[in-house]
Design a protein around this motif. Structure first.
Motif, PDB file in Angstrom:
ATOM      1  N   LEU A  91       0.837  -1.149   0.070  1.00 33.56           N
ATOM      2  CA  LEU A  91      -0.184   0.209   0.086  1.00 33.56           C
ATOM      3  C   LEU A  91       0.902   1.233  -0.102  1.00 33.56           C
ATOM      4  O   LEU A  91       0.660   2.271  -0.570  1.00 33.56           O
ATOM      5  N   HIS A 104      -1.830  -6.477  -7.104  1.00 31.10           N
ATOM      6  CA  HIS A 104      -3.216  -7.037  -6.519  1.00 31.10           C
ATOM      7  C   HIS A 104      -3.112  -8.495  -5.951  1.00 31.10           C
ATOM      8  O   HIS A 104      -3.672  -8.998  -5.342  1.00 31.10           O
ATOM      9  N   ARG A 142      -1.515  -8.829  -2.640  1.00 31.00           N
ATOM     10  CA  ARG A 142      -2.608  -8.320  -1.638  1.00 31.00           C
ATOM     11  C   ARG A 142      -3.750  -9.391  -1.338  1.00 31.00           C
ATOM     12  O   ARG A 142      -4.371  -9.274  -0.145  1.00 31.00           O
ATOM     13  N   ARG A 143      -4.069 -10.122  -2.387  1.00 35.23           N
ATOM     14  CA  ARG A 143      -4.969 -11.193  -2.161  1.00 35.23           C
ATOM     15  C   ARG A 143      -4.259 -12.321  -1.397  1.00 35.23           C
ATOM     16  O   ARG A 143      -5.242 -13.081  -1.036  1.00 35.23           O
ATOM     17  N   PHE A 180      -7.748  -2.989   9.396  1.00 43.58           N
ATOM     18  CA  PHE A 180      -7.433  -1.537   9.977  1.00 43.58           C
ATOM     19  C   PHE A 180      -8.487  -0.862  10.776  1.00 43.58           C
ATOM     20  O   PHE A 180      -9.503  -1.463  10.628  1.00 43.58           O
ATOM     21  N   PHE A 230     -17.759  -2.101   2.742  1.00 42.10           N
ATOM     22  CA  PHE A 230     -18.231  -1.731   1.689  1.00 42.10           C
ATOM     23  C   PHE A 230     -19.575  -1.417   1.729  1.00 42.10           C
ATOM     24  O   PHE A 230     -20.435  -2.444   2.166  1.00 42.10           O
ATOM     25  N   HIS A 282     -22.226  -0.666   0.316  1.00 44.37           N
ATOM     26  CA  HIS A 282     -23.297  -1.031  -0.771  1.00 44.37           C
ATOM     27  C   HIS A 282     -23.413  -2.573  -0.766  1.00 44.37           C
ATOM     28  O   HIS A 282     -24.048  -3.218  -1.783  1.00 44.37           O
ATOM     29  N   VAL A 308     -12.573 -10.980  -1.427  1.00 44.19           N
ATOM     30  CA  VAL A 308     -11.256 -11.666  -1.819  1.00 44.19           C
ATOM     31  C   VAL A 308     -11.727 -12.810  -2.414  1.00 44.19           C
ATOM     32  O   VAL A 308     -10.958 -12.899  -3.782  1.00 44.19           O
ATOM     33  N   LEU A 327     -12.586 -12.218  -5.868  1.00 42.01           N
ATOM     34  CA  LEU A 327     -11.597 -11.765  -6.885  1.00 42.01           C
ATOM     35  C   LEU A 327     -10.972 -12.871  -7.126  1.00 42.01           C
ATOM     36  O   LEU A 327     -10.316 -13.119  -8.336  1.00 42.01           O
ATOM     37  N   ARG A 338     -13.516 -10.646   6.809  1.00 40.12           N
ATOM     38  CA  ARG A 338     -13.126 -10.661   5.342  1.00 40.12           C
ATOM     39  C   ARG A 338     -11.658 -10.711   5.220  1.00 40.12           C
ATOM     40  O   ARG A 338     -11.226 -11.272   4.362  1.00 40.12           O
ATOM     41  N   GLU A 347      -9.098   2.194   0.485  1.00 42.91           N
ATOM     42  CA  GLU A 347      -8.044   1.587   1.380  1.00 42.91           C
ATOM     43  C   GLU A 347      -8.324  -0.111   1.202  1.00 42.91           C
ATOM     44  O   GLU A 347      -7.608  -0.675   0.807  1.00 42.91           O
ATOM     45  N   ALA A 348      -9.467  -0.276   1.679  1.00 46.43           N
ATOM     46  CA  ALA A 348     -10.016  -1.571   1.848  1.00 46.43           C
ATOM     47  C   ALA A 348     -10.116  -2.114   0.463  1.00 46.43           C
ATOM     48  O   ALA A 348      -9.507  -3.469   0.319  1.00 46.43           O
ATOM     49  N   ALA A 349     -10.499  -1.558  -0.442  1.00 48.83           N
ATOM     50  CA  ALA A 349     -10.504  -2.238  -1.878  1.00 48.83           C
ATOM     51  C   ALA A 349      -9.314  -2.551  -2.477  1.00 48.83           C
ATOM     52  O   ALA A 349      -8.924  -3.697  -2.907  1.00 48.83           O
ATOM     53  N   ASP A 350      -8.229  -1.522  -2.119  1.00 50.22           N
ATOM     54  CA  ASP A 350      -6.865  -1.826  -2.615  1.00 50.22           C
ATOM     55  C   ASP A 350      -6.112  -2.975  -1.916  1.00 50.22           C
ATOM     56  O   ASP A 350      -5.756  -4.066  -2.410  1.00 50.22           O
ATOM     57  N   ALA A 351      -6.476  -3.031  -0.531  1.00 49.52           N
ATOM     58  CA  ALA A 351      -5.844  -4.027   0.185  1.00 49.52           C
ATOM     59  C   ALA A 351      -6.517  -5.362  -0.038  1.00 49.52           C
ATOM     60  O   ALA A 351      -5.824  -6.409   0.210  1.00 49.52           O
ATOM     61  N   ALA A 352      -7.493  -5.353  -0.339  1.00 46.16           N
ATOM     62  CA  ALA A 352      -8.610  -6.687  -0.758  1.00 46.16           C
ATOM     63  C   ALA A 352      -7.619  -7.121  -2.198  1.00 46.16           C
ATOM     64  O   ALA A 352      -7.979  -8.347  -2.435  1.00 46.16           O
ATOM     65  N   GLY A 353      -6.836  -6.513  -2.669  1.00 47.76           N
ATOM     66  CA  GLY A 353      -6.303  -6.864  -4.022  1.00 47.76           C
ATOM     67  C   GLY A 353      -7.163  -6.602  -5.154  1.00 47.76           C
ATOM     68  O   GLY A 353      -7.155  -7.510  -6.007  1.00 47.76           O
ATOM     69  N   MET A 354      -7.953  -5.525  -5.381  1.00 52.21           N
ATOM     70  CA  MET A 354      -8.784  -5.166  -6.459  1.00 52.21           C
ATOM     71  C   MET A 354      -7.765  -4.459  -7.441  1.00 52.21           C
ATOM     72  O   MET A 354      -7.064  -3.876  -7.059  1.00 52.21           O
ATOM     73  N   THR A 355      -7.818  -4.914  -8.633  1.00 46.36           N
ATOM     74  CA  THR A 355      -7.180  -4.045  -9.708  1.00 46.36           C
ATOM     75  C   THR A 355      -7.848  -2.725  -9.656  1.00 46.36           C
ATOM     76  O   THR A 355      -8.757  -2.248  -9.438  1.00 46.36           O
ATOM     77  N   GLN A 409     -11.392  -3.128 -11.243  1.00 48.27           N
ATOM     78  CA  GLN A 409     -12.203  -3.671 -10.397  1.00 48.27           C
ATOM     79  C   GLN A 409     -12.667  -2.706  -9.283  1.00 48.27           C
ATOM     80  O   GLN A 409     -13.923  -2.637  -9.045  1.00 48.27           O
ATOM     81  N   GLN A 446     -16.422  -2.084  -8.946  1.00 45.72           N
ATOM     82  CA  GLN A 446     -17.121  -2.763  -8.039  1.00 45.72           C
ATOM     83  C   GLN A 446     -17.419  -1.691  -6.764  1.00 45.72           C
ATOM     84  O   GLN A 446     -18.287  -2.062  -6.013  1.00 45.72           O
ATOM     85  N   VAL A 447     -16.820  -0.607  -6.693  1.00 46.01           N
ATOM     86  CA  VAL A 447     -16.801   0.131  -5.539  1.00 46.01           C
ATOM     87  C   VAL A 447     -17.050   1.642  -6.018  1.00 46.01           C
ATOM     88  O   VAL A 447     -18.002   2.154  -5.252  1.00 46.01           O
TER      89      VAL A 447
END
Lengths: 257, 514
Positions: free
Chosen positions: A55, A76, A79-80, A86, A92, A94, A104, A107, A152, B122-130, B133, B137-138
């Motif tokens: 990050l 990515h 990170r997966r 944190f 999310f 939505h 994840v 993904l 998560r 940050e959560a989206a990045d840390a989850a490994g989204m490109t 994505q 998605q977000v």
């Protein structure tokens, strides 16, 4: 290479403009460790943590995970493989709880059935009722939100968990309860955990190794019991003196009854 | 039903369709351009600030000016690339409206994307989204309500602003409003306004449905709204396809006053009777009209020799009528390929006019007579007369000085002479009110005022069409100033008003009787 530590940071340095945040920090962490990264605000602990899942990109130095430099391959993918929880949590809004937990795995292309089974398993693991799966994040309490955040992070069965003040906003009772619950998960799932916290007591009680970071350098690195006996750096001594003094005052109160 | 209501309702479907297609296309284009730009701007501050600044700047340009600017710009583009770029009609209107619709889409797009909670990103990045994505998605789902609100604002603005497309020759609901305003036909104005407002409300409701569908995650609502949009577009397209014809459509131009509407309608009726499909392009600016016929965007319209002489040829002298017309005929064809077919038979020139009784009492027949008594008289002029070369020429030729000279809007100028608030007015010689108020025009023996014969102008392409010329030729020399005044009066008077089309029909009928 069997002798390599599971996670190895080598001379990791980062400046923010002209201000140095990290001074060539090196750290080797064997698999299965529970490391607490402690230090005052602005000491660079969050920055150090974020260099592990990219990050934040360090200015120099390298990070190796499981024997491979983390810069090999796209961010990515890395990170997966790493769980991240944190203080902001960032559920999310939505998506419902199940979709949040399953993000994840989705993904990674897991089937819907596999994801649903994993969500049920994780809700159980973080001690939330199964019917929470359909709830929206805005209907959850702080503790529940944090449990979903941890679920998560664990969803894709990572072996490494990075946690940044994960219980920071919780009340003391929930915080203690969740801390111990996570420590139990760590042992049960055979995880490697690096947890950033500014609460030295929490670190002493949860971790099996404490790394003290002050002004971007590691000032102490020891097991909790050793750290309590530490003599040397006055800043470190001051940090550990506080919980000890509090413990003594509490003990005196108990004795006085 | 009143004839003006019937006429307005007859014109409505075509104009509504054109209006909906124009504003719909503009908003769609603005979305296609605006969203990627907003995305880029939300990520980069160095891009965001100039972009929003530029969009805001465009918004400060009056829509009318924006439309007007695209005409010369496209004309230049067409000349530079020697491609057939239409400078009038759909294209300039579309471009101007698209630019206009960009701001709310950009501003809301940037606000929606830029205002997302950093923890969620940050959560989206840390989850490994490109990056992609994370966007799909977000970021887009979360900013959708704000983005849609921007699109809604853009749609409403655009539908309102599209009424101005009329001025660059693109039919829209503005045709009803402009022509109604000019001829003081309030029914027509109201029909135009109501239709435009109705369209805006319908678009707002549909987009509101989409917004609610997105906010509540109800695909049913989204599909219902999309379905209704689809049906609307289909209806508009089908009817346009159906009106196609094997003969080329002739575009008849008109500037923005009653006489022009009547003459364009008369030309249209004659061409229609000869079997030509006709489209009328109303409310063209004076300079736009000539350039449009030169570029072939308009095939035929009526202009005035004096206007062409000064504005198109840039001349300042005032030769005799026949000399001026011969020179214009030669120069316009040589320079722009525009054919001056001939004069209609009347003049629409600046003249000085007085009430008959007053003129007789003072013994005024010519401007020479007037100059002797002028210091005791009051002049009421239209807004621009006192700054025009005609006025300077008059003063020089006759040493004309009035006791008092004031500028009015035309309606009030006529009111002033009618109630004795002024003694002399600057009138147009074919104005119906000259006869209605029993005014006399004062002779100009020294020829200081230039000639303004009404003449028919044809585009190069129209001039090659024998059948078209045959249909128009009977109009040449056939309309005297009395006939034109009578026709103008029918449209301009307050009571028993006729529409320009009715007046044109009656005008043609009197021509046939002769």
């Amino acid at each position: 290479m069997a002798n390599d530590p599971f996670l190895e940071l080598h001379h990791v340095a980062k400046d923010l403009g002209a201000r140095p945040i990290l001074h060539a920090v090196s750290l080797a962490i064997p698999a299965g460790s529970f490391v607490a990264l402690v230090g005052p605000s602005g000491s660079g602990k969050t920055t150090l943590l974020k260099t592990i899942n990219r990050l934040i990109e360090p200015d120099s130095g390298s990070v190796r995970l499981d024997g491979t430099d983390i810069n090999v391959g796209p961010k990515h993918r890395l990170r997966r493989r790493i769980g991240y929880a944190f203080q902001g949590i960032g559920l999310f809004p939505h998506m419902n709880v199940a979709e949040n937990i399953g993000v994840v795995p989705r993904l990674l292309g897991w089937t819907e059935a596999a994801r649903a089974a994993r969500v049920a398993e994780l809700l159980d693991l973080v001690a939330l009722p199964a019917d929470f799966a359909a709830r929206r994040p805005n209907t959850l309490s702080g503790g529940q939100t944090q449990r979903v955040g941890i679920a998560r992070a664990l969803a894709a069965r990572p072996s490494l968990m990075l946690m940044d003040e994960p219980f920071g906003t919780l009340d003391p009772v929930t915080r203690d309860e969740l801390g111990r619950a996570y420590r139990a998960l760590h042992d049960r799932l055979d995880l490697t955990t690096i947890m950033v916290t500014h609460d030295i007591t929490e670190a002493l009680l949860l971790a099996d190794r404490i790394v003290v970071l002050i002004e971007g350098t590691i000032r102490a690195d020891a097991a909790p019991a050793e750290l309590l006996a530490y003599r040397g750096d006055p800043a470190v001594e001051a940090m550990i003196a506080l919980p000890q003094a509090q413990a003594r005052r509490l003990a005196a109160l108990v004795d006085a009854r | 039903m009143s004839p003006s209501l019937t006429e307005a309702l007859t014109d409505l479907p075509t104009l509504l369709r054109a209006h909906a297609l124009l504003s719909g296309t503009a908003v769609l284009l603005a979305i296609l351009i605006g969203l990627p730009l907003a995305l880029r701007a939300a990520r980069s501050r160095t891009f965001r600030i100039p972009l929003l600044g530029a969009a805001g700047l465009i918004q400060t340009v009056p829509t009318l000016a924006l439309l007007a600017l695209f005409y010369p710009a496209l004309l230049l583009l067409g000349r530079a690339t020697s491609l057939p770029v239409p400078a009038l009609g759909f294209l300039p209107a579309l471009l101007a409206l698209t630019l206009y619709a960009l701001l709310p889409i950009l501003r809301n797009g940037v606000a929606g994307l830029h205002g997302l909670d950093p923890a969620i990103l940050e959560a989206a990045d840390a989850a490994g989204m490109t990056g992609r994505q994370r966007l799909l998605q977000v970021e887009l789902p979360l900013s959708a309500p704000v983005l849609l609100a921007g699109i809604r604002t853009a749609a409403i603005w655009t539908i309102g602003a599209a009424t101005l497309a009329t001025t660059v020759g693109q039919p829209s609901l503005g045709n009803l409003i402009f022509s109604g305003l000019q001829t003081e036909n309030w029914v027509r104005v109201l029909v135009g306004c109501a239709a435009s407002a109705g369209l805006a409300i319908a678009a707002d409701l549909l987009l509101g449905l989409v917004e609610a569908g997105v906010a509540r995650r109800s695909p049913l609502r989204i599909w219902a709204a999309m379905g209704m949009f689809g049906i609307g577009v289909l209806l508009a397209l089908i009817s346009i396809g159906g009106s196609g014809s094997e003969r080329r459509t002739i575009a008849v131009g008109a500037k923005n006053f009653s006489e022009q509407y009547i003459l364009a309608s008369a030309i249209g009726q004659r061409l229609g009777a000869a079997g030509f499909p006709v489209v009328q392009r109303d409310d063209l600016g004076s300079a736009v009209a000539y350039r449009a016929v030169a570029a072939g965007d308009v095939d035929v319209y009526v202009d005035y020799t004096g206007t062409l002489w000064t504005n198109v040829l840039g001349r300042t002298d005032t030769p005799r009528a026949d000399v001026m017309r011969a020179e214009l005929t030669r120069r316009l064809e040589a320079r722009d390929g525009v054919v001056l077919l001939g004069p209609l038979g009347f003049e629409n020139a600046y003249v000085l006019a007085m009430r008959r009784s007053r003129a007789e009492a003072l013994g005024v027949r010519t401007i020479d007579d007037l100059a002797r008594v002028a210091p005791r008289l009051r002049l009421a002029s239209d807004i621009e007369f006192l700054t025009r070369p005609e006025w300077r020429a008059l003063r020089k030729a006759y040493d004309l000085r009035f006791g008092d000279a004031r500028a009015y809007s035309p309606t009030f100028m006529y009111r002033a002479i009618a109630d004795g608030g002024a003694d002399v007015i600057s009138a147009f010689s074919s104005d119906g009110r000259i006869a209605a108020l029993d005014l006399v025009t004062i002779a100009d023996p020294r020829g200081a005022l230039p000639n303004y014969d009404a003449v028919l102008l044809l585009s190069a392409r129209a001039a090659k069409d024998k059948a078209l010329i045959a249909a128009l030729r009977p109009l040449l020399g056939a309309i005297d100033v009395g006939a034109m005044r009578a026709a103008n009066l029918k449209v301009d008077r307050a009571e028993g008003k006729k529409t320009p089309a009715e007046a044109a029909t009656q005008l043609l009928r009197t021509l046939e009787k002769r």
